[in-house]
Structures are given as C-alpha cells and as structure tokens.
Design an enzyme around this catalytic site. Sequence first.
Site, PDB file in Angstrom:
ATOM      1  N   ASP A  68       0.853  -1.206   0.000  1.00  0.00           N
ATOM      2  CA  ASP A  68       0.000   0.000   0.000  1.00  0.00           C
ATOM      3  C   ASP A  68       0.886   1.253   0.000  1.00  0.00           C
ATOM      4  OD1 ASP A  68      -3.073  -0.928   1.217  1.00  0.00           O
ATOM      5  OD2 ASP A  68      -1.392  -2.266   1.597  1.00  0.00           O
ATOM      6  N   THR A 139      -6.849  -4.844   0.910  1.00  0.00           N
ATOM      7  CA  THR A 139      -5.622  -5.130   1.673  1.00  0.00           C
ATOM      8  C   THR A 139      -5.804  -6.315   2.625  1.00  0.00           C
ATOM      9  OG1 THR A 139      -4.970  -2.817   1.528  1.00  0.00           O
ATOM     10  CG2 THR A 139      -3.907  -4.131   3.242  1.00  0.00           C
TER      11      THR A 139
HETATM   12 MG    MG Z   1      -6.532   0.565  -0.127  1.00  0.00          MG
END
Ligand code: MG
Length: 325
Positions: A68, A139
Amino acid sequence: MKPCKLGGLLHWLKGPSMACGHTVLMRLVASAYAVAQKAGMIVRRVIAEGDLGIVEKTCATDLQTKADRLVQMSICSSLARKFPKLTIIGEEDLPAEEVDQELIEDGQWEEILKQPCPSQYSAIKEEDLVVWVDPLDGTKEYTEGLLDNVTVLIGIAYEGKAIAGVINQPYYNYQAGPDAVLGRTIWGVLGLGAFGFQLKEVPAGKHIITTTRSHSNQLVMDCVTAMNPDDVLRVGGAGNKIIQLIEGKASAYVFASPGCKKWDTCAPEVILHAVGGKLTDIHGNALQYNKEVKHMNSAGVLATLRNYDYYASRVPQSVKNALVP
Ligand code: MG
Ligand code: AMP
Ligand code: MG
C-alpha cells in the site's frame, strides 16, 4: 514516451489543453495506465519478497502493508511529476519524503492516445482534475492470500463527477496455471467506453449479490437478505466487486454501511458507468468526487450493471434510516 512532434503547431491550432496533440485527460489516462501497471508489479514484488510489513490503521480489519505504501508513493509521485497542477488524493497517510527514483513511472500507454477524447472533456485543464488513488484495494484479503481480490484504483474526476478510471488487477489469472499471463489493466472514459475485459451479464432473472467479506454487520446483512438473492458472494475489494458485475459473475454490489471511501468507488464507478451500469449510495444519490468532499461514502454503495431499479426498490426503509448521506 510519445515524442512531442508538432507540439507548437498543435498548441496554436487546438489550444493549451492539447499539448502534443492529445488532451490533458487522455494523456492523464494514458499515464495512469502505465503507472497502474507498475503498481501491479510492485504489489507482486512485495509478496514475492515475503515481508508484507503489516500495520493496523483504525482496527484489525483496516490494514496497511508495504505494498500500500510503496504503490501510493509510486502513483502519486509519478503523476505529480508529469501533471504538477493535478489534485491527487491517496488513501494512505504517508510522511512527506523523497521518493526512490525506482518507483517513478514515466511511460504512457500509446493505445489510449489513439482514442478520441470525448468532446465534452477536450478543454479540461490539468488544475480542474482530481485524482483519487487507492494504491491497494482489498488489503485485508491481500494479507490472507486471496490475491485475485486485490486491485489498484486510479479514478479521475471533473466538476465532482467520476469521468475516467484505471483498474489494475495484479493477480488476475493467478490460479489459471503457470502459462497464464498474470495481471491485467482495465480502463475507461465516460462517453468513450471501457476496455480490457469482456462484458458479460448474469443470466436474466438471477439475482446474485456481491458484498463485503471483511466488513460486514447487521445492516449489510439485512439489506442483502431484503434483495431476495439466489446467491450471495462475499469477496474483498470494491474494485473486485465491480469487475464481478461487468464480467457477469454478480448482478448487484450491495454495501449498506459506511466504510468504503471515495478512492474505492471513483475508478470502479467510471468503468461501470461507461458500459451502462449505475453506482450510487444506498438512497440512490450519485457520489461526488470534488476535492473538498468527505472521503467516507457514509450512505453505503449500491451498484448494478442492469436492473438497478429492482435492487434500489428493495433496500429496506430501516436500512435507509440508519445510513445518513
Ligand atoms: Mg486501499
Ligand atoms: P470490502 O468490500 O470489505 O473489501 O470493502 C471495500 C473497500 O472499503 C475496501 O477498501 C475496504 O478497506 C473499505 N472498507 C469497507 N468497510 C470498511 C471498514 N469498516 N473499515 C475500513 N475500511 C472499510
Ligand atoms: Mg480500498
């Protein structure tokens, strides 16, 4: 990189938004495509290196990984260098620091530059565009090895409306065997279309709902049940769920809860709208994407490729009352 031949002449002929003969919007989409492909490579590399560097943000189901962080740095820095007047809003809060040159993508996807810019967008200026970046959507699923749930989302908005978007799915095809090409990039512009996939519909009369697997609650379940579904798919990612709609795997994406943000919906909404679908909040309101807007989609998400009215009409009043826009 396309050489800027005849730049001066075209500038004179077509005005300041047409540098190199292409509009700002089409150049931005072409760059976002190349940037999203690099993002996909970074997502795969982080897994291959084996250290996800997981950080909890607000709670155990709201995570951030090294992917990320690196992908957001890559996307935001690459686009900001080429388009310094853009407003770019990324999901992750990161310290301002020099970005490694290795993360910068300078290319653009030439096939996109061959497409005409819809006339209503030809005079858009760089400073009028807002880019919403979800460096890694899904995620939680990424950390659990559900890799095809993961997408990279770059959405582009003008006058508060989502008008162009790019979705990279880094692990598309990962279960299809060693010879399958891994990863793909889907892109679209309103008025032009959406590309990089085969449009398919769920068989008529079947109601297949796709919804969250990691962020469910009573409201989400009440709303799904009220749709009287033939089947319910619980998968990660807003991008992934919109791909299920356009590829005929699900007929409606139902998320009757806050939690999803503007960077989750901007790019997917464009792809869906470009092929005739509809994405709104649970009340039926269009989502706004101007730079001042609240990030949270507080009144949830309802999206379909076809038969939007069927699903909208089944959202219970109790669910609507609980979700204030
Ligand atoms: Mg995200
Ligand atoms: P999901 O369908 O659960 O994968 O959610 C779609 C997107 O919205 C993902 O980016 C999630 O991280 C985000 N999201 C949804 N609900 C929440 C929540 N309660 N907390 C944090 N993020 C959420
Ligand atoms: Mg997301």
